[in-house]
Design an enzyme around this catalytic site. Structure first.
Site, mmCIF file in Angstrom:
data_model
loop_
_atom_site.group_PDB
_atom_site.id
_atom_site.type_symbol
_atom_site.label_atom_id
_atom_site.label_comp_id
_atom_site.label_asym_id
_atom_site.label_seq_id
_atom_site.Cartn_x
_atom_site.Cartn_y
_atom_site.Cartn_z
ATOM 1 N N ASN A 166 0.759 -1.214 0.054
ATOM 2 C CA ASN A 166 0.158 0.045 -0.194
ATOM 3 C C ASN A 166 0.969 1.358 -0.035
ATOM 4 O OD1 ASN A 166 -1.804 2.078 0.545
ATOM 5 N ND2 ASN A 166 -2.385 1.498 2.661
ATOM 6 N N LYS A 203 0.203 4.212 -0.205
ATOM 7 C CA LYS A 203 -0.389 5.410 0.377
ATOM 8 C C LYS A 203 -0.214 6.593 -0.412
ATOM 9 C CE LYS A 203 -0.187 3.239 5.020
ATOM 10 N NZ LYS A 203 -0.071 3.420 6.430
ATOM 11 N N HIS A 232 -9.413 1.180 4.959
ATOM 12 C CA HIS A 232 -8.260 1.319 5.475
ATOM 13 C C HIS A 232 -8.290 2.490 6.864
ATOM 14 C CE1 HIS A 232 -4.000 2.542 6.419
ATOM 15 N NE2 HIS A 232 -3.645 1.539 5.782
ATOM 16 N N GLU A 243 -6.703 4.674 7.866
ATOM 17 C CA GLU A 243 -6.649 6.244 7.460
ATOM 18 C C GLU A 243 -7.865 6.914 6.888
ATOM 19 O OE1 GLU A 243 -2.909 5.732 5.562
ATOM 20 O OE2 GLU A 243 -1.966 4.848 7.515
ATOM 21 N N GLU A 294 -5.069 -4.718 10.545
ATOM 22 C CA GLU A 294 -4.119 -3.730 10.795
ATOM 23 C C GLU A 294 -4.276 -2.960 12.197
ATOM 24 O OE1 GLU A 294 -2.252 -2.567 6.768
ATOM 25 O OE2 GLU A 294 -4.065 -1.244 7.023
ATOM 26 N N GLY A 310 2.750 2.568 10.880
ATOM 27 C CA GLY A 310 3.756 3.497 10.593
ATOM 28 C C GLY A 310 4.476 3.936 11.856
ATOM 29 N N SER A 365 3.707 -1.900 10.239
ATOM 30 C CA SER A 365 5.078 -2.127 10.415
ATOM 31 C C SER A 365 5.745 -3.459 9.989
ATOM 32 C CB SER A 365 5.622 -1.453 11.798
ATOM 33 O OG SER A 365 4.860 -0.275 12.435
HETATM 34 P P1 13P Z 1 3.105 0.374 7.534
HETATM 35 O O1 13P Z 1 3.601 -0.781 7.143
HETATM 36 O O2 13P Z 1 3.935 1.835 7.159
HETATM 37 O O3 13P Z 1 3.022 0.538 9.308
HETATM 38 O O4 13P Z 1 1.688 0.633 7.144
HETATM 39 C C1 13P Z 1 0.779 -0.458 7.029
HETATM 40 C C2 13P Z 1 -0.392 -0.061 6.426
HETATM 41 O O5 13P Z 1 -1.156 0.832 6.721
HETATM 42 C C3 13P Z 1 -0.810 -0.755 5.338
HETATM 43 O O6 13P Z 1 -2.013 -0.564 4.770
#
Ligand code: 13P
Length: 249
Positions: free
Chosen positions: A14, A16, A100, A102, A171, A177, A213
């Site tokens: 992803n 982002k 997601h 976010e 997640e 992150g 992560s």
């Molecule tokens: P990270 O791998 O940067 O922690 O992000 C995970 C994520 O949100 C994947 O959709």
């Protein structure tokens, strides 16, 4: 790689809101070349909308598939800024992330909207990757199981036929992150709950990914868990060697 694992392995990057035409060109080329040898694992990238054409151009004919990070519940019309499932099909997307964390937190997407997006994606022939996960506060309050069950509710209500064509991604928000990965045992405990819910619906073969992560250095221990079928990777998906290290695990 655990070859006795029941479900096919799947690793999705992803991206982002990251990338540029120049940076993507190198990353896509490296991911394509490096994934060719990994026959035991499906590999995909979910890129920002403006780069779907680039992903299609660079990945077509290879083993890496591509998709988007969100989809509108509407087919067309006066919805400024939205992108429809039909538009994603114009770029031969295979996947679309829905719900997601976010999107849930910055765009106030509800469990019901997320389920509707999953349904719209399925109708268009896309595979929705339905993201679920609890916040740190919810985890500390011991509400993880409750939150997962609430988020899954409207999705499972779409019925076995629909759910059998989805992917679920767990997640934990506190691991996204932050560099703070769930331990394999912590993740497995939640994956087992998700698996139970899927089995109760008769769709035990649905792939359940872990995200938060994930790096080349921790992927193997996560993938060793019986109910973790792969990963949804954020930051590490932007670095070809890291991403390919996860695929190799
Ligand atoms: P990270 O791998 O940067 O922690 O992000 C995970 C994520 O949100 C994947 O959709």
């Amino acid at each position: 790689m655990n070859t006795t694992h029941a479900r096919q392995r799947l690793v999705i990057g992803n991206w982002k809101m990251n990338g540029s035409l120049a940076a993507n060109a190198a990353l896509l080329q490296a991911v394509r070349a490096g994934s060719e040898a990994q026959a035991g694992c499906q590999v995909a990238v979910c890129v920002p909308f403006p780069y779907l054409a680039q992903a299609q151009a660079q990945l077509s004919g290879g083993t890496v598939s591509w998709g988007a990070q969100d989809v509108s519940v509407h087919a067309s019309g006066a919805y400024t800024g939205e992108v429809s499932a039909g538009m994603l099909n114009d770029f031969a997307c295979r996947w679309v992330l829905v719900g997601h964390s976010e999107r849930r937190s910055y765009h106030a997407e509800t469990d019901e909207q997320v389920a509707l997006k999953a349904a719209v994606a399925l109708q268009a022939g896309l595979t929705p990757v339905v993201c679920i996960g609890e916040t740190l506060q919810q985890q500390e309050a011991g509400e993880t199981a409750q939150v997962i069950s609430r988020q899954l509710g409207p999705v499972l209500a779409l019925g076995a036929q629909s759910v059998s064509r989805m992917v679920i991604a767990y997640e934990p928000v506190w691991a996204i992150g932050t560099g703070r990965t769930a331990t394999p045992e912590q993740a497995q405990a939640v994956h087992a709950l998700v698996r139970q819910a899927l089995e109760a619906l008769g769709v035990g073969q649905v792939q359940v990914l872990y995200g938060g992560s994930v790096k080349a250095s921790n992927a193997a221990s996560l993938f060793a868990m019986p109910d973790i079928d792969g990963a949804l990777v954020g930051g590490a998906a932007l670095v070809a060697d890291e991403f390919l290290g996860i695929v190799a695990a």
